[in-house]
Scaffold this motif. Structure first.
Motif, mmCIF file in Angstrom:
data_model
loop_
_atom_site.group_PDB
_atom_site.id
_atom_site.type_symbol
_atom_site.label_atom_id
_atom_site.label_comp_id
_atom_site.label_asym_id
_atom_site.label_seq_id
_atom_site.Cartn_x
_atom_site.Cartn_y
_atom_site.Cartn_z
ATOM 1 N N ASN A 78 -25.649 -91.441 45.622
ATOM 2 C CA ASN A 78 -25.733 -90.458 46.700
ATOM 3 C C ASN A 78 -25.096 -89.146 46.246
ATOM 4 O O ASN A 78 -23.894 -89.100 45.954
ATOM 5 C CB ASN A 78 -25.007 -91.029 47.929
ATOM 6 C CG ASN A 78 -25.116 -90.149 49.148
ATOM 7 O OD1 ASN A 78 -24.681 -89.008 49.145
ATOM 8 N ND2 ASN A 78 -25.682 -90.700 50.210
ATOM 9 N N LEU A 79 -25.864 -88.078 46.189
ATOM 10 C CA LEU A 79 -25.375 -86.814 45.648
ATOM 11 C C LEU A 79 -24.163 -86.273 46.411
ATOM 12 O O LEU A 79 -23.184 -85.836 45.802
ATOM 13 C CB LEU A 79 -26.495 -85.771 45.649
ATOM 14 C CG LEU A 79 -26.105 -84.371 45.136
ATOM 15 C CD1 LEU A 79 -25.659 -84.426 43.687
ATOM 16 C CD2 LEU A 79 -27.258 -83.387 45.317
ATOM 17 N N LEU A 80 -24.207 -86.270 47.746
ATOM 18 C CA LEU A 80 -23.090 -85.749 48.526
ATOM 19 C C LEU A 80 -21.816 -86.546 48.264
ATOM 20 O O LEU A 80 -20.740 -85.982 48.051
ATOM 21 C CB LEU A 80 -23.419 -85.771 50.013
ATOM 22 C CG LEU A 80 -24.526 -84.831 50.498
ATOM 23 C CD1 LEU A 80 -24.687 -84.951 52.005
ATOM 24 C CD2 LEU A 80 -24.236 -83.394 50.111
ATOM 25 N N ASN A 81 -21.939 -87.866 48.287
ATOM 26 C CA ASN A 81 -20.793 -88.731 48.034
ATOM 27 C C ASN A 81 -20.244 -88.497 46.633
ATOM 28 O O ASN A 81 -19.037 -88.353 46.426
ATOM 29 C CB ASN A 81 -21.205 -90.192 48.212
ATOM 30 C CG ASN A 81 -20.022 -91.138 48.200
ATOM 31 O OD1 ASN A 81 -19.008 -90.896 48.846
ATOM 32 N ND2 ASN A 81 -20.140 -92.217 47.453
ATOM 33 N N TRP A 82 -21.140 -88.394 45.646
ATOM 34 C CA TRP A 82 -20.747 -88.205 44.248
ATOM 35 C C TRP A 82 -19.998 -86.877 44.062
ATOM 36 O O TRP A 82 -18.954 -86.826 43.414
ATOM 37 C CB TRP A 82 -21.996 -88.245 43.371
ATOM 38 C CG TRP A 82 -21.716 -88.214 41.893
ATOM 39 C CD1 TRP A 82 -21.431 -89.274 41.080
ATOM 40 C CD2 TRP A 82 -21.700 -87.043 41.061
ATOM 41 N NE1 TRP A 82 -21.236 -88.841 39.798
ATOM 42 C CE2 TRP A 82 -21.396 -87.488 39.748
ATOM 43 C CE3 TRP A 82 -21.915 -85.695 41.283
ATOM 44 C CZ2 TRP A 82 -21.298 -86.598 38.673
ATOM 45 C CZ3 TRP A 82 -21.823 -84.811 40.224
ATOM 46 C CH2 TRP A 82 -21.514 -85.256 38.926
ATOM 47 N N LEU A 83 -20.530 -85.809 44.663
ATOM 48 C CA LEU A 83 -19.898 -84.496 44.513
ATOM 49 C C LEU A 83 -18.504 -84.464 45.137
ATOM 50 O O LEU A 83 -17.557 -83.928 44.553
ATOM 51 C CB LEU A 83 -20.775 -83.418 45.151
ATOM 52 C CG LEU A 83 -22.044 -83.025 44.390
ATOM 53 C CD1 LEU A 83 -22.890 -82.079 45.228
ATOM 54 C CD2 LEU A 83 -21.700 -82.393 43.051
ATOM 55 N N ILE A 84 -18.371 -85.026 46.341
ATOM 56 C CA ILE A 84 -17.069 -85.021 47.007
ATOM 57 C C ILE A 84 -16.052 -85.834 46.215
ATOM 58 O O ILE A 84 -14.901 -85.411 46.040
ATOM 59 C CB ILE A 84 -17.202 -85.551 48.451
ATOM 60 C CG1 ILE A 84 -18.015 -84.566 49.289
ATOM 61 C CG2 ILE A 84 -15.821 -85.774 49.075
ATOM 62 C CD1 ILE A 84 -18.370 -85.073 50.674
ATOM 63 N N ILE A 85 -16.474 -86.975 45.712
ATOM 64 C CA ILE A 85 -15.571 -87.794 44.890
ATOM 65 C C ILE A 85 -15.120 -87.014 43.666
ATOM 66 O O ILE A 85 -13.929 -87.014 43.316
ATOM 67 C CB ILE A 85 -16.274 -89.101 44.464
ATOM 68 C CG1 ILE A 85 -16.491 -90.002 45.677
ATOM 69 C CG2 ILE A 85 -15.448 -89.847 43.404
ATOM 70 C CD1 ILE A 85 -17.432 -91.153 45.419
ATOM 71 N N LYS A 86 -16.048 -86.328 43.011
ATOM 72 C CA LYS A 86 -15.700 -85.569 41.807
ATOM 73 C C LYS A 86 -14.734 -84.426 42.127
ATOM 74 O O LYS A 86 -13.833 -84.123 41.333
ATOM 75 C CB LYS A 86 -16.969 -85.012 41.147
ATOM 76 C CG LYS A 86 -17.858 -86.091 40.535
ATOM 77 C CD LYS A 86 -17.083 -86.915 39.524
ATOM 78 C CE LYS A 86 -17.861 -88.123 39.058
ATOM 79 N NZ LYS A 86 -17.060 -88.977 38.163
ATOM 80 N N ILE A 87 -14.909 -83.783 43.274
ATOM 81 C CA ILE A 87 -13.993 -82.718 43.678
ATOM 82 C C ILE A 87 -12.568 -83.256 43.792
ATOM 83 O O ILE A 87 -11.611 -82.664 43.298
ATOM 84 C CB ILE A 87 -14.446 -82.086 45.009
ATOM 85 C CG1 ILE A 87 -15.701 -81.231 44.795
ATOM 86 C CG2 ILE A 87 -13.335 -81.219 45.618
ATOM 87 C CD1 ILE A 87 -16.327 -80.739 46.074
ATOM 88 N N PHE A 88 -12.437 -84.409 44.434
ATOM 89 C CA PHE A 88 -11.112 -84.987 44.622
ATOM 90 C C PHE A 88 -10.588 -85.635 43.344
ATOM 91 O O PHE A 88 -9.387 -85.815 43.175
ATOM 92 C CB PHE A 88 -11.141 -86.021 45.749
ATOM 93 C CG PHE A 88 -11.118 -85.400 47.118
ATOM 94 C CD1 PHE A 88 -9.948 -85.345 47.857
ATOM 95 C CD2 PHE A 88 -12.269 -84.864 47.676
ATOM 96 C CE1 PHE A 88 -9.933 -84.768 49.115
ATOM 97 C CE2 PHE A 88 -12.262 -84.281 48.931
ATOM 98 C CZ PHE A 88 -11.075 -84.235 49.658
ATOM 99 N N GLN A 89 -11.491 -85.972 42.445
ATOM 100 C CA GLN A 89 -11.103 -86.642 41.211
ATOM 101 C C GLN A 89 -10.617 -85.639 40.160
ATOM 102 O O GLN A 89 -9.734 -85.950 39.362
ATOM 103 C CB GLN A 89 -12.299 -87.433 40.662
ATOM 104 C CG GLN A 89 -11.953 -88.463 39.619
ATOM 105 C CD GLN A 89 -13.169 -89.319 39.261
ATOM 106 O OE1 GLN A 89 -14.313 -88.863 39.340
ATOM 107 N NE2 GLN A 89 -12.929 -90.562 38.893
#
Length: 449
Positions: free
Chosen positions: A408-419
């Motif tokens: 899921n692109l939205l989920n992936w992007l948010i995780i990467k931001i916090f990661q």
């Protein structure tokens, strides 16, 4: 915390067929409908949703085994198993932060409605699990930071609601669902790249002249272009690819024909109950607020997956996705549990191409390839979430993922931001806060009226 989690689980266990009539009856009463009219509308909607779920059950229960048979037939072996959205949802709701998601998401939605930063009233509470998934991922990434996990869930919800607003005209124009938006976490995420890409495919010389929507197909092929017959033909082909015997091939063909015919009728029942409530909401707002604008009722994307173009595109993409998993260098995910739910991923893509099946399939190929790579990337985190939730990892593998949330692109992007770093977290939060402040300021006069 435990008591709150029990309350959440109790609400979820009611299921959408109970939650939707209850929620919409309350909404009808709140916006000036009499009890009998609101209650009748709520029950009609519940009946429609029961019918939709029965048809989707027919779809999934046939596509799931067929996809598994294809995987087995071609002897595919990859390191990461796609456990599917039901397992991903169960893992997400088992997270320590999950108990806060439903009340928090409702509060955020109400604040956005009051400040007119969204037009969507998201009553699809079951699908709040997508927000819970983001929170659970970030909880693992940040070493158990509850506050950051909840911030991530709120960020995901805000983006989902804004995309639901953006795509609502398509839902009303192409899918003919007046006053409805679709804030389903997986459907809107695949729309972020899918809609502009679908538009781009429609401008490519040679491809742009191909007309492959159901009406054109029906005119060209007569009876064999009817949605029911398309379902039959594609179902038969899927059964052949799965290596079924004659009996099973004909059974899956008839099942897909039934899905094509029955789903639109179930949606009509649901809309019969929903239209009176939508009209009451609109009248209430117009009487009390100048320039109130539209208000959309946010429902599960299940109401659009029965469109002939959506089902046809999904049936074609199932074997293609399996093939992509084999040939894509670096992919480690074996698509499995979520193959049957590709119908949800490509709904907005089909709408953006005006039902052009050829354009939608080409767009879908790109999206499914990117989903496999993202799911591969998030597999270690997905597995850690599962282990914390005491989820049994399938035998023969040590890693799991899912196309629904792992891809899921939205989920992936948010995780990467916090990661990546705290700086990105602060930046993302500041941007969202700035946007909210902008909308509040811009609409201040209208809000005060």
């Amino acid at each position: 915390m435990d008591n709150l989690l029990h309350v959440v689980q109790y609400i979820l266990n009611l299921g959408p067929s109970v939650m939707l009539p209850l929620a919409l009856t309350i909404i009808g009463l709140a916006f000036g409908q009499g009890f009998s009219k609101a209650f009748r509308s709520g029950i009609t909607i519940g009946v429609g949703f029961v019918g939709i779920n029965l048809v989707i059950g027919l779809l999934v229960n046939n596509l799931g085994p067929a996809a598994q048979a294809m995987v087995d037939r071609f002897g595919l072996h990859l390191q990461v198993i796609d456990v599917g959205w039901p397992a991903a949802a169960a893992i997400s709701w088992a997270s320590p932060v999950a108990a806060f998601i439903i009340p928090l998401a409702l509060i955020v939605n109400l604040i956005m409605l009051m400040t007119r930063t969204t037009k969507t009233m998201d009553i699809d509470i079951w699908n709040y699990w997508h927000f819970a998934a983001t929170a659970a991922f970030v909880y693992v990434v940040t070493g158990g930071n509850v506050l950051l996990a909840l911030v991530a869930a709120i960020l995901r919800e805000i983006i989902v609601l804004k995309i639901a607003d953006w795509t609502a005209p398509m839902v009303q124009g192409f899918f003919k669902l007046e006053g409805i938006s679709l804030p389903t976490g997986s459907t809107v995420a695949y729309a972020v790249l899918g809609i502009p890409l679908g538009k781009l495919v429609g401008k490519i010389p040679g491809l742009k002249n191909i007309k492959a929507d159901p009406d054109t197909i029906q005119k060209r092929f007569g009876i064999f272009g009817e949605p029911m017959m398309m379902g039959l033909i594609l179902g038969l082909l899927l059964g052949i690819l799965a290596g079924y015997d004659f009996a099973k091939i004909t059974q899956i063909g008839m099942s897909m024909a039934a899905v094509m015919l029955l789903m639109p009728r179930m949606v009509r029942i649901l809309m019969e109950g929903l239209i009176p409530i939508s009209e009451s909401v609109r009248e209430f707002l117009q009487k009390r607020f100048k320039n109130a604008g539209e208000l959309y009722i946010g429902l599960d994307a299940a109401v659009v997956v029965g469109h002939p173009s959506v089902i046809a595109t999904a049936l074609i993409l199932i074997p293609i996705t399996i093939f992509l998993a084999v040939i894509l260098p670096g992919n480690k995910v074996l698509p499995f549990g979520d193959l049957a739910t590709i119908v949800f991923y490509i709904a907005f893509i089909v709408g953006s191409t005006n039902g052009n099946i050829v354009h939608s399939v080409i767009t879908g190929i790109v999206l499914m390839a990117s989903a496999l790579y993202m799911a591969t990337n998030l597999a270690p985190l997905h597995t850690m979430m599962a282990q914390q939730a005491h989820f049994a990892i399938p035998k023969g593998t040590s890693l799991i993922s899912s196309l629904d949330e792992g891809g899921n692109l939205l989920n992936w992007l948010i995780i990467k931001i916090f990661q990546v770093s705290w700086g990105w977290v602060i930046l993302a939060t500041a941007i969202v806060a700035g946007l909210i402040y902008y909308f509040i300021t811009r609409n201040k006069k209208a809000i005060e009226q």
